[in-house]
Write a protein that holds these residues in place. Sequence first.
Motif, mmCIF file in Angstrom:
data_model
loop_
_atom_site.group_PDB
_atom_site.id
_atom_site.type_symbol
_atom_site.label_atom_id
_atom_site.label_comp_id
_atom_site.label_asym_id
_atom_site.label_seq_id
_atom_site.Cartn_x
_atom_site.Cartn_y
_atom_site.Cartn_z
ATOM 1 N N GLY A 1 -34.474 -43.027 23.470
ATOM 2 C CA GLY A 1 -34.489 -44.493 23.576
ATOM 3 C C GLY A 1 -33.120 -45.125 23.454
ATOM 4 N N ASP B 1 -30.150 -47.108 25.341
ATOM 5 C CA ASP B 1 -29.877 -47.890 26.552
ATOM 6 C C ASP B 1 -28.370 -48.009 26.748
ATOM 7 O OD1 ASP B 1 -29.704 -49.664 28.633
ATOM 8 O OD2 ASP B 1 -30.475 -51.386 27.519
ATOM 9 N N HIS C 1 -22.835 -36.369 26.427
ATOM 10 C CA HIS C 1 -22.402 -36.611 25.059
ATOM 11 C C HIS C 1 -22.955 -35.449 24.238
ATOM 12 C CE1 HIS C 1 -21.883 -41.280 25.512
ATOM 13 N NE2 HIS C 1 -21.151 -40.577 26.346
ATOM 14 N N VAL C 2 -22.126 -34.857 23.398
ATOM 15 C CA VAL C 2 -22.543 -33.672 22.647
ATOM 16 C C VAL C 2 -23.000 -34.077 21.242
ATOM 17 C CG1 VAL C 2 -21.764 -31.492 21.667
ATOM 18 C CG2 VAL C 2 -21.028 -32.155 23.964
ATOM 19 N N LEU D 1 -24.771 -40.291 13.112
ATOM 20 C CA LEU D 1 -25.611 -39.729 14.176
ATOM 21 C C LEU D 1 -25.036 -38.423 14.726
ATOM 22 C CD1 LEU D 1 -26.499 -42.901 16.300
ATOM 23 C CD2 LEU D 1 -27.975 -41.695 14.688
ATOM 24 N N GLY D 2 -23.707 -38.237 14.596
ATOM 25 C CA GLY D 2 -23.092 -36.990 15.091
ATOM 26 C C GLY D 2 -23.100 -36.871 16.601
ATOM 27 N N ILE D 3 -22.726 -37.939 17.291
ATOM 28 C CA ILE D 3 -22.685 -37.918 18.754
ATOM 29 C C ILE D 3 -21.234 -37.913 19.212
ATOM 30 C CG2 ILE D 3 -23.276 -39.179 20.867
ATOM 31 C CD1 ILE D 3 -25.753 -40.218 19.462
ATOM 32 N N ASP D 4 -20.859 -36.862 19.962
ATOM 33 C CA ASP D 4 -19.479 -36.698 20.427
ATOM 34 C C ASP D 4 -19.353 -37.194 21.863
ATOM 35 O OD1 ASP D 4 -16.926 -35.964 21.067
ATOM 36 O OD2 ASP D 4 -17.307 -33.806 21.049
ATOM 37 N N THR D 5 -18.612 -38.287 22.038
ATOM 38 C CA THR D 5 -18.395 -38.857 23.371
ATOM 39 C C THR D 5 -16.964 -38.611 23.812
ATOM 40 O OG1 THR D 5 -17.671 -40.909 22.396
ATOM 41 C CG2 THR D 5 -20.011 -40.727 22.880
ATOM 42 N N LEU D 6 -16.300 -37.671 23.193
ATOM 43 C CA LEU D 6 -14.872 -37.451 23.348
ATOM 44 C C LEU D 6 -14.171 -38.699 22.809
ATOM 45 C CD1 LEU D 6 -13.843 -34.734 24.447
ATOM 46 C CD2 LEU D 6 -13.008 -35.957 26.417
ATOM 47 N N PHE E 1 -23.777 -47.628 18.357
ATOM 48 C CA PHE E 1 -25.211 -47.595 18.651
ATOM 49 C C PHE E 1 -25.899 -48.641 17.778
ATOM 50 C CE2 PHE E 1 -23.411 -43.483 19.599
ATOM 51 C CZ PHE E 1 -23.971 -43.157 20.817
ATOM 52 N N HIS F 1 -24.137 -49.124 22.958
ATOM 53 C CA HIS F 1 -25.372 -48.580 23.511
ATOM 54 C C HIS F 1 -26.504 -49.108 22.628
ATOM 55 C CE1 HIS F 1 -23.327 -44.866 25.593
ATOM 56 N NE2 HIS F 1 -22.842 -46.020 26.007
ATOM 57 N N VAL F 2 -27.556 -49.601 23.262
ATOM 58 C CA VAL F 2 -28.629 -50.227 22.492
ATOM 59 C C VAL F 2 -29.770 -49.227 22.279
ATOM 60 C CG1 VAL F 2 -30.368 -52.054 22.498
ATOM 61 C CG2 VAL F 2 -28.039 -52.538 23.278
ATOM 62 N N ILE F 3 -30.234 -49.125 21.051
ATOM 63 C CA ILE F 3 -31.270 -48.157 20.687
ATOM 64 C C ILE F 3 -32.657 -48.824 20.680
ATOM 65 C CG2 ILE F 3 -32.058 -46.589 18.880
ATOM 66 C CD1 ILE F 3 -29.412 -45.736 20.026
ATOM 67 N N HIS F 4 -33.573 -48.246 21.461
ATOM 68 C CA HIS F 4 -34.950 -48.749 21.518
ATOM 69 C C HIS F 4 -35.876 -47.749 20.833
ATOM 70 C CE1 HIS F 4 -34.131 -51.873 24.717
ATOM 71 N NE2 HIS F 4 -33.053 -51.141 24.794
ATOM 72 N N SER F 5 -35.464 -47.163 19.750
ATOM 73 C CA SER F 5 -36.311 -46.197 19.035
ATOM 74 C C SER F 5 -35.913 -46.299 17.567
ATOM 75 C CB SER F 5 -36.053 -44.784 19.576
ATOM 76 O OG SER F 5 -34.736 -44.362 19.246
ATOM 77 N N LEU G 1 -34.033 -44.275 15.846
ATOM 78 C CA LEU G 1 -32.777 -43.583 15.508
ATOM 79 C C LEU G 1 -31.943 -44.425 14.548
ATOM 80 C CD1 LEU G 1 -31.142 -42.083 18.746
ATOM 81 C CD2 LEU G 1 -32.532 -40.975 16.986
ATOM 82 N N MET H 1 -18.423 -39.954 17.227
ATOM 83 C CA MET H 1 -17.591 -39.285 16.232
ATOM 84 C C MET H 1 -16.146 -39.775 16.278
ATOM 85 S SD MET H 1 -19.385 -35.555 16.591
ATOM 86 C CE MET H 1 -18.345 -34.664 15.443
#
Lengths: 499, 499
Positions: free
Chosen positions: A12, A14, A55-56, B11-16, B22, B55-59, B61, B71
């Motif tokens: 989810g 966006d 995204h990792v 969240l641990g998200i790697d976008t470089l 979020f 980035h918009v979260i629809h859940s 998370l 990160m």
Amino acid sequence: MQQAALIYKELGIDTLQEYVAFLQEDCHVVRSEGIEAQTRVELVCNQRSIVATVHVIHSDLIACGEIGLSMSAQAALSAEPGEKIEISQAPALDSLSQMRAKIFGHRLERNAFDAIMKDISAGRYANIHIAAFLTAMAAHRANLQEVTDLTSSMVDVGEHLSWGTTPVADKHCVGGLPGNRTTPIVVAIVSACGLTMPKTSSRAITSPAGTADVVEVMTPVNLSVEDMKRVVREQGGCFVWGGSLALSPADDLLIRVARPLELDSDAQLVASVLSKKIAAGATHVVIDIPVGPTAKVRNREQANHLENVLTHVGFANGLNIRVIQSNGSAPVGRGIGPALEARDVLKVLRCEHDAPADLRERALRLAGELLEFCQTVPAGQGLEKATDVLDNKAAWSKFKAICQAQGGFKEPEVAPIQYVVHANQAGRIKTVDNRRLSRLAKLLGAPEAKTAGLDLHVNLNDHVESGQPLFTLHAQADGEMDYAKNYLDTHPLFLIEAV
Amino acid sequence: MQQAALIYKELGIDTLQEYVAFLQEDCHVVRSEGIEAQTRVELVCNQRSIVATVHVIHSDLIACGEIGLSMSAQAALSAEPGEKIEISQAPALDSLSQMRAKIFGHRLERNAFDAIMKDISAGRYANIHIAAFLTAMAAHRANLQEVTDLTSSMVDVGEHLSWGTTPVADKHCVGGLPGNRTTPIVVAIVSACGLTMPKTSSRAITSPAGTADVVEVMTPVNLSVEDMKRVVREQGGCFVWGGSLALSPADDLLIRVARPLELDSDAQLVASVLSKKIAAGATHVVIDIPVGPTAKVRNREQANHLENVLTHVGFANGLNIRVIQSNGSAPVGRGIGPALEARDVLKVLRCEHDAPADLRERALRLAGELLEFCQTVPAGQGLEKATDVLDNKAAWSKFKAICQAQGGFKEPEVAPIQYVVHANQAGRIKTVDNRRLSRLAKLLGAPEAKTAGLDLHVNLNDHVESGQPLFTLHAQADGEMDYAKNYLDTHPLFLIEAV
């Protein structure tokens, strides 16, 4: 080498139209394919294929063997949780070499634009590639032939509607003014005169309301192509949301990148407007260019150049274009926000005594031009005919009939929470800040909250007394009203000059 | 209006290097600020400030009132879970108007580059803005004055090392060849001759090993500026990872966007290389341009132009540049991957009988040029001096001493899993695919798996017998070895031509 597949997990997230895939760092497939953050990957699911940016994930959001998708990527693949998604490194794009040729100043031929638009519309370009394309087009002022070819290529990668008749009328306004909601009125007038006008409109992207948002307050706008065709067959006109019709789909992707770059090139603007009109099957289009210091087009010289390119490129693509330059210095009508703008439209259609005169005049002028341009009436008689049809309520009947055919008409509702703002001094309204106007309407909840927005009681150059009502804020929730009032404390909309 | 604040959730998200925030769709702060997917927001935490894309979260998370960060954004803000992060719409960037002026063909002055580089290095440009800047620079071939100004601006936004002595030697290789690991050898030779050479190197970004990755197999490279200065004071030279020193930080951000655009402009390349050298305090730099059909620089004409720009812009920035054009048709040395390349370096330094002759010759040539250029020896005697110092083991002693000063020397380890690939026919090695070579080494686990990679037993133009060993794959895990073998089945490295 076996095809790598991962299981879809819903997150989810966006990201707007940017396709993103979320992958676990330790995933074997990820490592074996040499996939890292920002790698471009090809994803296949349900016989559909897209290219996404990776995204990792270094947490337990996603397990090894799973894949998350941005909402746009999920929608493009129609992926359901638990489904298998095949993944591989995205193949190199041949069209990028043509894009690079453009960067270095080469003129592009039709087949180069075809290749680039095909890849963009299929979602194979990252946003940085689209940004580079737009920049290169702006840097090496495209000539008329290039704009013509680009326009054709944009049309060809999408759907194309045809109506089996001619003329097919359409209208467009370049760089909208707040509240300038002429479209529903013009469609009603010209289709009441027997013209075919299958109008498609957009929803708001960054503004407090798009034409589709406004019309939706009164009638359904999410029509299928079949339903749209039936309505036009029965009524001559329609007002439909164009978003689901896939007309010039590359344009939508280009606009999403061009806007944050604030990169307005005439070439891109013309290709954008005309590709949508051609794809929608129009033959005769009247284009309104509001000119004013805070409008998109600032002066007459700029407007003349744009008019010239629009007319030439339209002609080269078999489209008849008539351009009108209008006053772009002030908001039009009184309401800002879906329901409030719908109210203004209805007041004009019903010829109520307090209908906004500026909205009525603009709609009549455009409708009159269209009637003459399509030779429904002789030159010089368009305005009179449009005025007749509006004043004798034929347009209002036609409007209701179209709504009925689209699924029924309903009256706009009114916001439960309202707050009147008064003048704190006497004087003349010297300036109106259109950007703040839009921002305020959005803080109040528009366009999601249909009845939210602003109702203007005065306009540019009006004389006001101290304590006179200037405008009313409309909201559906107390929180939104509070935020709007706070914003207003530091961001006044009007500059009042003592006289 | 009160400052909006959210609570940080990991969240641990790697976008470089792209900063992403979020946010939950229903969050009041989000709505009141008019924040949507792709909105640019300013975040403040621990007196640091960055600009991020939403980035918009629809859940679930992220809850209302919480904020997640990529990160890179987390690191830039030093945010800890539970900390408050202030959020607001990012202010408009004045420098974007200068970037747009460049798009439309204006020459930029020094202060314009200053403003743009300041905003880029502070992370205020989205990737699409950086893409537009790079495209505009490539489209309107920057003149020498512009490249000079851009270089100075890139230096000024970062740290600047100074060494209180002159000359300060440095070297650079444009568009690396696989295995071309001359740097540790050159540093050892010239500092054994008494020259000051405070070398900073990068880690691999898309290749199987960067110089810092290779040296790290033998000694620590993550030194602070203080430790680096101590090592140079004691030994004259060092081999340090430049990543944490913030030298020309805008360059790193430009490169991350330029690479996927495959947009190599000489202007950007020169500004990139020279800004790093100036920031590192060099005064005399020898630059190696390998020229070959599969190298970055394809022919002599291209190399001559690049040499001209490098020399002029270097001079204008007070830097002495000497360019060498070398053969860029084949990999250098035998190993590809951190430990295997370190082994080759050590064989050369220890003058072992099976040391790779090409690596030795390239290192000697570069060291000789540096010695002459810095006037440590008279013209024409550099190569002889370098050879002496290498052959009498003075360079090897210096290498060990530098390692000792950096934290100790250790021998490279050897991969536990190896697999030999043999020739399936007799003939001459007609071509070597350098891209596949890199890809294969990465599939085997390099550079993260230090001992992973390839050991080449033959090179371009060698004659081989059927069944002769061509190369050995090295891996730390069975899975990676399997993937590499699968890849090789369909992607041969060598083209063997029967004779």
